[in-house]
Structure formats: structure tokens, C-alpha cells
Design a protein around this motif. Sequence first.
Motif, PDB file in Angstrom:
ATOM      1  N   UNK A  31       0.812  -1.213   0.000  1.00  0.00           N
ATOM      2  CA  UNK A  31       0.000   0.000   0.000  1.00  0.00           C
ATOM      3  C   UNK A  31       0.845   1.262   0.000  1.00  0.00           C
ATOM      4  N   UNK A  32       2.032   1.209   0.599  1.00  0.00           N
ATOM      5  CA  UNK A  32       2.887   2.389   0.710  1.00  0.00           C
ATOM      6  C   UNK A  32       3.714   2.636  -0.547  1.00  0.00           C
ATOM      7  N   UNK A  33       3.734   1.694  -1.461  1.00  0.00           N
ATOM      8  CA  UNK A  33       4.539   1.804  -2.682  1.00  0.00           C
ATOM      9  C   UNK A  33       4.142   3.043  -3.482  1.00  0.00           C
ATOM     10  N   UNK A  34       5.117   3.815  -3.937  1.00  0.00           N
ATOM     11  CA  UNK A  34       4.887   5.016  -4.734  1.00  0.00           C
ATOM     12  C   UNK A  34       4.450   4.621  -6.147  1.00  0.00           C
ATOM     13  N   UNK A  35       3.263   5.059  -6.537  1.00  0.00           N
ATOM     14  CA  UNK A  35       2.741   4.731  -7.870  1.00  0.00           C
ATOM     15  C   UNK A  35       2.646   5.967  -8.761  1.00  0.00           C
ATOM     16  N   UNK A  36       3.237   7.077  -8.319  1.00  0.00           N
ATOM     17  CA  UNK A  36       3.106   8.315  -9.095  1.00  0.00           C
ATOM     18  C   UNK A  36       3.754   8.230 -10.465  1.00  0.00           C
ATOM     19  N   UNK A  37       4.719   7.339 -10.644  1.00  0.00           N
ATOM     20  CA  UNK A  37       5.349   7.199 -11.961  1.00  0.00           C
ATOM     21  C   UNK A  37       4.740   6.062 -12.773  1.00  0.00           C
ATOM     22  N   UNK A  38       3.767   5.351 -12.208  1.00  0.00           N
ATOM     23  CA  UNK A  38       3.104   4.255 -12.920  1.00  0.00           C
ATOM     24  C   UNK A  38       1.901   4.788 -13.677  1.00  0.00           C
ATOM     25  N   UNK A  39       1.468   4.040 -14.682  1.00  0.00           N
ATOM     26  CA  UNK A  39       0.248   4.395 -15.386  1.00  0.00           C
ATOM     27  C   UNK A  39      -0.932   3.929 -14.547  1.00  0.00           C
ATOM     28  N   UNK A  40      -1.817   4.850 -14.233  1.00  0.00           N
ATOM     29  CA  UNK A  40      -3.054   4.530 -13.526  1.00  0.00           C
ATOM     30  C   UNK A  40      -4.197   4.808 -14.483  1.00  0.00           C
ATOM     31  N   UNK A  41      -5.131   3.884 -14.551  1.00  0.00           N
ATOM     32  CA  UNK A  41      -6.230   3.970 -15.504  1.00  0.00           C
ATOM     33  C   UNK A  41      -7.559   4.031 -14.759  1.00  0.00           C
ATOM     34  N   UNK A  42      -8.292   5.122 -14.982  1.00  0.00           N
ATOM     35  CA  UNK A  42      -9.603   5.301 -14.359  1.00  0.00           C
ATOM     36  C   UNK A  42     -10.671   4.874 -15.359  1.00  0.00           C
ATOM     37  N   UNK A  43     -11.563   3.995 -14.924  1.00  0.00           N
ATOM     38  CA  UNK A  43     -12.730   3.602 -15.723  1.00  0.00           C
ATOM     39  C   UNK A  43     -13.915   4.304 -15.073  1.00  0.00           C
ATOM     40  N   UNK A  49     -14.341   7.489 -21.567  1.00  0.00           N
ATOM     41  CA  UNK A  49     -14.826   6.516 -20.591  1.00  0.00           C
ATOM     42  C   UNK A  49     -13.701   5.922 -19.755  1.00  0.00           C
ATOM     43  N   UNK A  50     -12.510   5.841 -20.327  1.00  0.00           N
ATOM     44  CA  UNK A  50     -11.328   5.358 -19.610  1.00  0.00           C
ATOM     45  C   UNK A  50     -10.209   6.366 -19.835  1.00  0.00           C
ATOM     46  N   UNK A  51      -9.595   6.815 -18.731  1.00  0.00           N
ATOM     47  CA  UNK A  51      -8.549   7.827 -18.845  1.00  0.00           C
ATOM     48  C   UNK A  51      -7.369   7.489 -17.943  1.00  0.00           C
ATOM     49  N   UNK A  52      -6.173   7.778 -18.453  1.00  0.00           N
ATOM     50  CA  UNK A  52      -4.973   7.680 -17.627  1.00  0.00           C
ATOM     51  C   UNK A  52      -4.928   8.912 -16.729  1.00  0.00           C
ATOM     52  N   UNK A  53      -4.437   8.732 -15.511  1.00  0.00           N
ATOM     53  CA  UNK A  53      -4.310   9.854 -14.580  1.00  0.00           C
ATOM     54  C   UNK A  53      -2.853   9.960 -14.141  1.00  0.00           C
ATOM     55  N   UNK A  54      -2.359  11.188 -14.070  1.00  0.00           N
ATOM     56  CA  UNK A  54      -0.995  11.423 -13.596  1.00  0.00           C
ATOM     57  C   UNK A  54      -1.005  12.650 -12.687  1.00  0.00           C
ATOM     58  N   UNK A  55       0.026  12.761 -11.869  1.00  0.00           N
ATOM     59  CA  UNK A  55       0.112  13.822 -10.871  1.00  0.00           C
ATOM     60  C   UNK A  55       1.426  14.573 -11.023  1.00  0.00           C
ATOM     61  N   UNK A 108     -15.915   3.833 -11.682  1.00  0.00           N
ATOM     62  CA  UNK A 108     -16.326   2.429 -11.701  1.00  0.00           C
ATOM     63  C   UNK A 108     -15.191   1.549 -11.190  1.00  0.00           C
ATOM     64  N   UNK A 109     -13.972   1.790 -11.707  1.00  0.00           N
ATOM     65  CA  UNK A 109     -12.809   1.004 -11.292  1.00  0.00           C
ATOM     66  C   UNK A 109     -11.549   1.810 -11.558  1.00  0.00           C
ATOM     67  N   UNK A 110     -10.491   1.447 -10.851  1.00  0.00           N
ATOM     68  CA  UNK A 110      -9.186   2.067 -11.041  1.00  0.00           C
ATOM     69  C   UNK A 110      -8.175   0.950 -11.208  1.00  0.00           C
ATOM     70  N   UNK A 111      -7.324   1.067 -12.223  1.00  0.00           N
ATOM     71  CA  UNK A 111      -6.349   0.024 -12.523  1.00  0.00           C
ATOM     72  C   UNK A 111      -4.948   0.605 -12.509  1.00  0.00           C
ATOM     73  N   UNK A 112      -4.005  -0.187 -12.064  1.00  0.00           N
ATOM     74  CA  UNK A 112      -2.599   0.152 -12.190  1.00  0.00           C
ATOM     75  C   UNK A 112      -2.057  -0.671 -13.348  1.00  0.00           C
ATOM     76  N   UNK A 113      -1.537  -0.003 -14.352  1.00  0.00           N
ATOM     77  CA  UNK A 113      -1.028  -0.693 -15.533  1.00  0.00           C
ATOM     78  C   UNK A 113       0.356  -1.238 -15.197  1.00  0.00           C
ATOM     79  N   UNK A 114       0.499  -2.532 -15.272  1.00  0.00           N
ATOM     80  CA  UNK A 114       1.758  -3.200 -14.946  1.00  0.00           C
ATOM     81  C   UNK A 114       2.658  -3.284 -16.172  1.00  0.00           C
ATOM     82  N   UNK A 115       2.071  -3.558 -17.321  1.00  0.00           N
ATOM     83  CA  UNK A 115       2.839  -3.662 -18.566  1.00  0.00           C
ATOM     84  C   UNK A 115       1.915  -3.350 -19.732  1.00  0.00           C
ATOM     85  N   UNK A 116       2.494  -2.822 -20.794  1.00  0.00           N
ATOM     86  CA  UNK A 116       1.701  -2.579 -21.993  1.00  0.00           C
ATOM     87  C   UNK A 116       2.595  -2.712 -23.218  1.00  0.00           C
ATOM     88  N   UNK A 117       1.979  -3.144 -24.289  1.00  0.00           N
ATOM     89  CA  UNK A 117       2.707  -3.321 -25.534  1.00  0.00           C
ATOM     90  C   UNK A 117       1.697  -3.518 -26.660  1.00  0.00           C
TER      91      UNK A 117
END
Length: 140
Positions: free
Chosen positions: A16-28, A87-93, A122-131
Motif C-alpha cells: 500500500x505504501x509503494x509510490x505509484x506516481x510514476x506508474x500508469x493509472x487507468x480510471x474507468x 470513458x477510460x482515462x490515464x491519470x498522472x500527478x 467504476x474502477x481504477x487500474x494500475x497498468x503493470x505492462x503494456x505493448x
Amino acid sequence: RSFPVSVQETPAMIWEQHDVSSRKLLVHWRGEKDAGYSKPFRHLEFQGAIEAELDLPCSFSTTFTNALDYTGEEFMPEVNIEHFNEAMQYVSFSHDKNGTEQSITVSRGSVIRTAQRCSLIHALYEVIASSDNLDDLADL
């Protein structure tokens, strides 16, 4: 008499404490009966919730980028394409310090609690990998 209490960090706490600010977060975003009804409030609700969660009012910006890009052959009115794409958007800070954009530290737990505060998510996703290539993902 009081005794010192030692709290062991569990794997869940560390996760839970892991910094995700540099990860892709996807809001549905949550669907709606009348298209576009909640659209003006989505970003405001999320921004308010993350500011409350981080206790950092107005000191940073939240950027949303469409994750979808409808290019289908099926005709769809422009307004429907816009709603579909949003409907689905990446969020960054980030925050602006002396005219320079800098990322801020946002923990996974803070993002999860922020999403739980928002009725329009509806949901929030952390993108682990994409290609664009399945073989690339299989090599991970």
C-alpha cells in the motif's frame, strides 16, 4: 505503566505504501443513463478526493488523458465518440515548482482510498505492462 508497541510491517502494508506516481493509472468512469451528465464533475471529484487524501490542497495538478481512441468504421455521432473516448482515462500527478513540472509521491494506498471516495469511478487500474505486441508482454 505503558509499554512500547512495535508494529511489524506486513507485505500488505508495504504494498500500500509503494509510490505509484510514476506508474500508469487507468480510471474507468462509471456509466450513466444520460450521456455526459456527470462528465463535468469527474475530474473535480477525483482532484478533491486526492487532495483530501494527501492533505495537499491546490499544491499539485492531476492530468487526465484519454486511453481510448475510437477509429472504427461504424458511424457514431461526434458527441458519442467523445463520450466513448473519455470513458477510460490515464491519470498522472505533478506540481509546478519554480516553473518546473515535478512529479509528486503518491502511494498506492492513497490512490485506492481516493477511488473509494469517488462515486463517479467504476474502477481504477494500475497498468503493470503494456505493448502492441503480445510476444513482448510474454517476455516480461
